[in-house]
Design a protein around this motif. Structure first.
Motif, short mmCIF file in Angstrom:
data_model
loop_
_atom_site.label_atom_id
_atom_site.label_comp_id
_atom_site.label_asym_id
_atom_site.label_seq_id
_atom_site.Cartn_x
_atom_site.Cartn_y
_atom_site.Cartn_z
N MET A 65 0.82 -1.20 0.00
CA MET A 65 0.00 0.00 0.00
C MET A 65 0.86 1.26 0.00
SD MET A 65 -3.24 -1.06 0.29
CE MET A 65 -4.16 0.28 1.04
N LEU A 168 -10.68 11.80 11.26
CA LEU A 168 -11.12 10.99 10.12
C LEU A 168 -11.07 11.81 8.84
CD1 LEU A 168 -14.08 8.81 11.37
CD2 LEU A 168 -11.89 8.06 10.50
N PHE A 169 -11.42 13.08 8.93
CA PHE A 169 -11.33 13.90 7.72
C PHE A 169 -9.88 14.06 7.29
CE2 PHE A 169 -15.60 15.12 9.09
CZ PHE A 169 -16.27 14.90 7.90
N LEU A 172 -8.92 11.09 5.36
CA LEU A 172 -9.34 11.18 3.96
C LEU A 172 -8.36 12.05 3.17
CD1 LEU A 172 -13.21 11.58 4.07
CD2 LEU A 172 -11.81 9.54 4.02
N ILE A 175 -5.27 9.99 2.51
CA ILE A 175 -5.47 8.97 1.45
C ILE A 175 -5.56 9.67 0.10
CG2 ILE A 175 -7.01 7.18 0.58
CD1 ILE A 175 -7.89 6.60 3.39
N LEU A 179 -3.27 8.98 -3.19
CA LEU A 179 -3.76 8.55 -4.51
C LEU A 179 -3.23 9.45 -5.62
CD1 LEU A 179 -7.41 7.74 -3.49
CD2 LEU A 179 -5.73 6.11 -4.31
N TYR A 186 2.86 6.94 0.80
CA TYR A 186 2.37 7.85 1.83
C TYR A 186 3.49 8.77 2.32
CZ TYR A 186 -2.19 5.74 2.21
OH TYR A 186 -3.47 5.34 1.95
N PHE B 385 -11.96 2.73 2.50
CA PHE B 385 -11.93 4.16 2.16
C PHE B 385 -10.96 4.40 0.99
CE2 PHE B 385 -13.29 5.85 6.60
CZ PHE B 385 -14.50 5.22 6.44
N SER B 386 -9.80 3.75 1.06
CA SER B 386 -8.82 3.96 -0.02
C SER B 386 -9.42 3.53 -1.35
CB SER B 386 -7.56 3.14 0.23
OG SER B 386 -7.01 3.45 1.46
N LEU B 389 -12.08 6.02 -2.46
CA LEU B 389 -11.50 7.29 -2.90
C LEU B 389 -10.80 7.14 -4.24
CD1 LEU B 389 -9.97 9.09 0.20
CD2 LEU B 389 -11.82 9.85 -1.25
N TYR B 392 -12.94 7.88 -6.87
CA TYR B 392 -13.48 9.24 -6.80
C TYR B 392 -14.90 9.30 -6.23
CZ TYR B 392 -9.35 10.29 -9.36
OH TYR B 392 -8.04 10.41 -9.70
N PHE B 394 -16.11 10.59 -3.58
CA PHE B 394 -15.82 11.44 -2.42
C PHE B 394 -16.99 11.49 -1.45
CE2 PHE B 394 -13.03 13.33 -5.63
CZ PHE B 394 -11.85 13.02 -5.01
N TRP B 395 -18.18 11.69 -2.01
CA TRP B 395 -19.32 11.90 -1.12
C TRP B 395 -19.64 10.63 -0.36
CZ3 TRP B 395 -20.18 16.37 0.53
CH2 TRP B 395 -19.84 17.46 -0.25
N VAL B 397 -17.51 8.48 0.65
CA VAL B 397 -16.55 8.32 1.75
C VAL B 397 -16.85 9.32 2.86
CG1 VAL B 397 -14.13 8.32 2.37
CG2 VAL B 397 -14.82 7.47 0.17
N ILE B 398 -17.28 10.51 2.47
CA ILE B 398 -17.61 11.49 3.52
C ILE B 398 -18.81 11.00 4.33
CG2 ILE B 398 -18.51 13.82 3.89
CD1 ILE B 398 -16.57 14.72 1.68
N VAL B 401 -17.60 8.46 6.66
CA VAL B 401 -16.90 9.04 7.81
C VAL B 401 -17.91 9.52 8.85
CG1 VAL B 401 -15.58 11.05 8.51
CG2 VAL B 401 -14.77 9.62 6.67
N VAL B 402 -18.97 10.18 8.38
CA VAL B 402 -20.00 10.64 9.30
C VAL B 402 -20.57 9.44 10.07
CG1 VAL B 402 -22.30 11.66 9.43
CG2 VAL B 402 -20.57 12.66 7.93
#
Lengths: 488, 459
Positions: A65, A168-169, A172, A175, A179, A186, B385-386, B389, B392, B394-395, B397-398, B401-402
């Motif tokens: 990864m 968590l944000f 994201l 990640i 990508l 990383y 998540f990876s 993402l 693409y 995005f939404w 994954v968001i 997360v919530v």
């Protein structure tokens, strides 16, 4: 020797202290923390203050990864490592007069948290950084929730959810950066080499910013902080305010701005304004606090607001000021919370209005209190002055009006701090405070060390500024070069 | 194939053992038999397998990996059953036998190469589960669970079968390779009936894995069935369902992902929210786990929504982490319930003082389910998540997360109850088998969390 020894020793120590008895475990914890300090001192002795990364380790972790166990120390990390390794033994010393239930677990958690903190401060890999970030959160949650005050359950779940949401944000964001890297790694340096579009950078900026803003905390993400600080056991408060909030500041310097410079520039005004609002807002609330610990908690928001504003102005001076102020704020705020720990342990209350005249019965204590207080309000020749001066200079270069408002923090701080000192220490000794005994033993030692550090750094800050200077200059230049080269 | 044969013969042996009243031998024989099956499965690793029996089955690395997870989880669950079935029934041999029959169906589900085998596998598994859910014959809730599960299950199997038929009608084959080739060679003129078939299959499979809005049976069935059966359904069965789902979609429908991805996207989002928000309001730990298993189905669907080379591995890692953590949670629940007689959160109050070990492993399990770093659950979420993402989303994954943040509330309720609330209680007795299973699972959770390298590139 690589930095890995610094990261793994506290984990081993955390497991080892579990073998001790509850009565003797604090000595063991102190011993391991001092060994850690010794290693940090050894690293410092061999440290060359240029912009390079030293004592680096780069081992495959999950290579498929693109995740590597990659960490190292440059000038910026060195300051953070010093901050952590100096404060942890001090914080353990402050607990010497406490009798915690199930003390083994308490000290094990503190040491485990130290490992997480040091990982954050030295990581050069996004995944490792995130793991360290969370590894520091779990122990402090348990410390606060197990040994905290009355409302600890409700308050700590709020604290946990707040910070976990932020991180968590950030995950994201990490990640996402991964990508985008061509080699799918990383690695932080890989992230630095990216050239993203403005929109991409804005997203990355906010993903990271929320995590760091919650951790510091910056207005309006601060609502968890006063409750958590007030309800936590004093050692937990010190870990949170002295070291943990620096994770956010460090993150801004190392992970936020260099990874999304254009996104940052786009929102620079807004985040500085938020920081400045935080300064004024927290100071105004601090005026009205009756609870001494809560007052210090709010004053911490104000001070952190200034550090944030100085960084977001993004000049070499501002960032340098932030570096030294992180160290100074850590020392001062630990001192301040220890002062209130001593008072509340002796008097069983933290209500300022009930106190008075402690100076007469406890002269040593009052001297230490005064020195720490002067450091906190940034009197010249104390450690607080150096940092706040540089920070204000940084903000001044960005915008004179912001600097003027941010400068209020010094005036406000002086007013509410001195008023607190007057109410608590001066005046007539009353029934409550007459029983106050002067500091002794471990208390004297801790306050003595803190006072020496406050004055020492205040009088001669150059060695510390020198450690981070090259690294900060390099980072600031990298970012501006990156911004200048990008075409939008 | 040896694995399948061993697991098929084993329950018959068990039934004979039951007939001759050798109760003591049931568990050892079952475990030894499963270990042999496990060994046979591992031997198949990296054999570059070809489809066998006229393309009916394919034992490739994918099926080996999921067979191993299913068998190991079953062994752990059966070890927890020591003394459990004796308390609720007189016919113990039947329990072991039916669980093993169900496992046969599961092995078929993870190794099929032909849609008829998929159907047969699902049916073998489901019919066994209908019986298992209702195995406490005199218990009202258990009967309700069985009936509900049977009616809804039969209904959804109908959808699945109808879907398979439509696909056969369009493409002319049940074979996965042939269907894929047909899809690839007819990019422009795919029959609308084919698309209808895909939809119906999605409905049927979503029912089996408990994804919203086809989840209505889960809470009642999970609550009514005996805890160990619930555990079996929410881990092994669910994982097998996802493996079957993924195998079909990655083998056949990858090239027309644009058609079904939006549908699954909506299902994923609904599943996440319904599972998490309903779990928030539960007073019963068991019911909370039922709803949380719905939300985990949502995370697992990520890998299918963002179908790619890493999908199989993501589901594998996530499913392993989730199964192990669930085994700990249900194991602890069974012990606590024996003492307090209730499934509620209050039953866990003050557990940490009397049973530090039990509290610690349950904490590890909750942290893993919540996806906190240094546990296996985080690695699973990280892969999901990876993957999303990278596509693409995005939404999506968001939103995920919530939901991960919401889930903290209910997972931490258990931790809070155990550590921070006090209650007068006696020590819960933890049998040696439980100590082994719970300790082993907790260690595996942390090892995968710290060093996932060995598991991250298997498939």
């Amino acid at each position: 020797m690589t930095v890995s020894i610094l990261l793994f020793l506290p984990i081993v120590a955390a497991l080892l202290v579990l073998l001790f008895k509850n009565e003797t475990v604090k000595h063991a914890a102190l011993f391991f923390a001092l060994v850690e300090l010794g290693i940090a001192a050894y690293f410092l002795a061999g440290f060359v203050p240029d912009a390079s990364v030293q004592y680096a380790i780069d081992a495959p972790w999950i290579p498929k990864m693109g995740i590597y166990f990659s960490a190292g120390i440059d000038g910026i990390s060195m300051i953070m490592v010093l901050l952590t390794t100096v404060l942890v033994p001090l914080i353990i010393l402050t607990t010497y007069k406490h009798e915690y239930k199930n003390a083994k677990a308490f000290y094990a958690l503190i040491l485990f948290m130290q490992a997480g903190l040091l990982t954050v401060f030295t990581a050069l890999d996004g995944f490792l950084f995130y793991v360290g970030w969370e590894a520091a959160l779990i122990p402090i949650y348990f410390i606060c929730a197990l040994w905290g005050g009355e409302n600890r359950i409700r308050i700590n779940i709020k604290f946990f959810i707040y910070t976990f949401a932020g991180s968590l944000f950030m995950l994201l964001g990490i990640i996402y950066l991964y990508l985008q890297t061509p080699a799918k790694v990383y690695d932080l340096r890989g992230f630095y080499d990216l050239s993203l579009t403005l929109t991409q950078q804005s997203w990355v900026f906010w993903a990271f910013f929320i995590a760091f803003a919650i951790k510091m905390p910056i207005f309006p993400f601060h609502t968890w902080q006063p409750d958590t600080y007030t309800e936590a056991p004093s050692a937990g408060t010190m870990m949170l305010s002295g070291i943990m909030l620096k994770m956010g500041i460090y993150g801004v310097i190392r992970w936020l701005i260099p990874n999304a410079p254009a996104g940052f520039l786009q929102w620079q005004n807004l985040v500085i304004i938020l920081s400045v609002i935080g300064i004024v807002y927290a100071s105004l609330i601090a005026f009205n606090q009756k609870d001494g610990k809560r007052l210090v908690a709010y004053s911490s928001i104000a001070h952190v607001g200034l550090i944030a504003a100085g960084i977001f102005a993004w000049t070499t001076q501002g960032v340098q000021g932030a570096m030294i102020q992180m160290l100074s704020h850590g020392i001062n705020v630990v001192g301040m919370f220890f002062i209130w720990d001593i008072i509340s342990r002796r008097l069983n209350t933290r209500d300022i209005s009930q106190m008075g005249g402690i100076a007469k019965v406890a002269p040593n204590f009052s001297i230490a209190f005064l020195i720490i207080l002067l450091g906190t309000v940034a009197l010249p020749l104390t450690n607080g002055f150096v940092g706040e001066f540089l920070l204000l200079k940084g903000v001044f270069n960005y915008n004179i009006w912001f600097a003027a408002v941010a400068g209020l923090t010094i005036i406000f701080g002086a007013v509410y701090m001195l008023r607190m000192y007057k109410n608590v220490m001066q005046g007539e000794t009353n029934e409550l405070t007459a029983i106050f005994t002067d500091i002794s033993g471990s208390e004297k030692l801790v306050l003595g060390i803190i006072c020496v550090l406050i004055i020492g750094i205040g009088v001669y800050p150059q060695p510390i500024l020198h450690i981070s200077e090259a690294a900060v200059t390099n980072l600031v230049n990298t970012v501006s070069a990156k911004f200048n080269n990008a075409q939008f | 194939m040896t694995t399948l044969i061993i697991i098929s013969v084993l329950p018959i042996v068990i039934l004979y053992l039951g007939l001759y009243k050798v109760q003591k031998a049931l568990l050892p024989v079952t475990v030894v038999g499963l270990l042999a099956a496990l060994g046979a499965a591992v031997m198949q690793w990296d054999n570059n397998a070809e489809p066998i029996y006229h393309g009916m089955m394919l034992f490739n690395n994918f099926s080996v990996a999921f067979s191993v997870v299913s068998i190991v989880s079953t062994i752990l669950i059966l070890l927890l059953s020591k003394g459990y079935f004796e308390r609720i029934s007189n016919h113990i041999a039947e329990y072991y036998a039916i669980i093993l029959f169900s496992l046969v169906g599961i092995i078929v589900m993870v190794s099929y190469h032909n849609l008829t085998m998929l159907f047969i596998g699902i049916e073998i598994m489901s019919v066994s589960l209908y019986i298992l859910a209702g195995i406490r014959k005199s218990d009202f809730a258990s009967n309700e669970a069985a009936l509900k599960y049977f009616l809804m299950g039969a209904f959804s199997t109908g959808f699945l079968l109808f879907g398979i038929t439509l696909i056969y009608g369009s493409s002319g084959s049940f074979d996965l390779d042939v269907i894929r080739d047909w899809v690839v060679t007819h990019p422009r003129n795919i029959d609308p009936l084919f698309y209808t078939g895909i939809m119906l299959i999605i409905i049927g499979l979503c029912f089996k894995v408990g994804a919203a809005p086809f989840h209505f049976w889960t809470p009642d069935v999970y609550e009514g069935a005996p805890s160990l059966i619930t555990l079996f359904m929410s881990t092994v069965v669910k994982v097998a369902g996802f493996a079957a789902f993924l195998r079909l979609f990655s083998a056949c429908f990858l090239t027309i992902a644009g058609f079904w991805t939006p549908v699954l996207l909506v299902i994923t989002i609904i599943t996440l929210f319904i599972g998490n928000i309903t779990a928030l309001y539960q007073q019963s730990f068991k019911r909370m786990m039922a709803f949380s298993s719905i939300s985990h189905a949502g995370y697992l669907l990520f890998a299918i929504v963002a179908l790619g080379a890493g999908s199989a591995n993501s589901i594998f890692v996530y499913a392993t982490a989730y199964s192990i953590a669930s085994i700990i949670a249900f194991g602890a629940l069974i012990l606590v319930r024996q003492q307090t007689g209730s499934d509620n959160f209050e039953g866990f109050n003050g557990l940490a003082k009397k049973n530090p070990f039990l509290a610690l492993v349950l904490t590890v399990s909750m942290l893993s389910l919540a996806g906190i770093p240094l546990t296996a659950g985080f690695i699973g979420k990280f892969f999901m998540f990876s993957g999303a993402l990278a596509h693409y989303n995005f939404w999506l994954v968001i939103i995920a997360v919530v939901n991960a943040i919401i889930s903290i509330f209910y997972y931490f309720r258990v931790i809070i109850a155990m550590y921070f609330r006090s209650a007068e209680r006696a020590e819960v007795e933890v049998p040696a088998y439980y100590k082994f299973v719970l300790g082993f699972s907790a260690v595996v959770t942390i090892v995968i969390g710290i060093y996932p390298t060995f598991i991250s590139s298997l498939i």
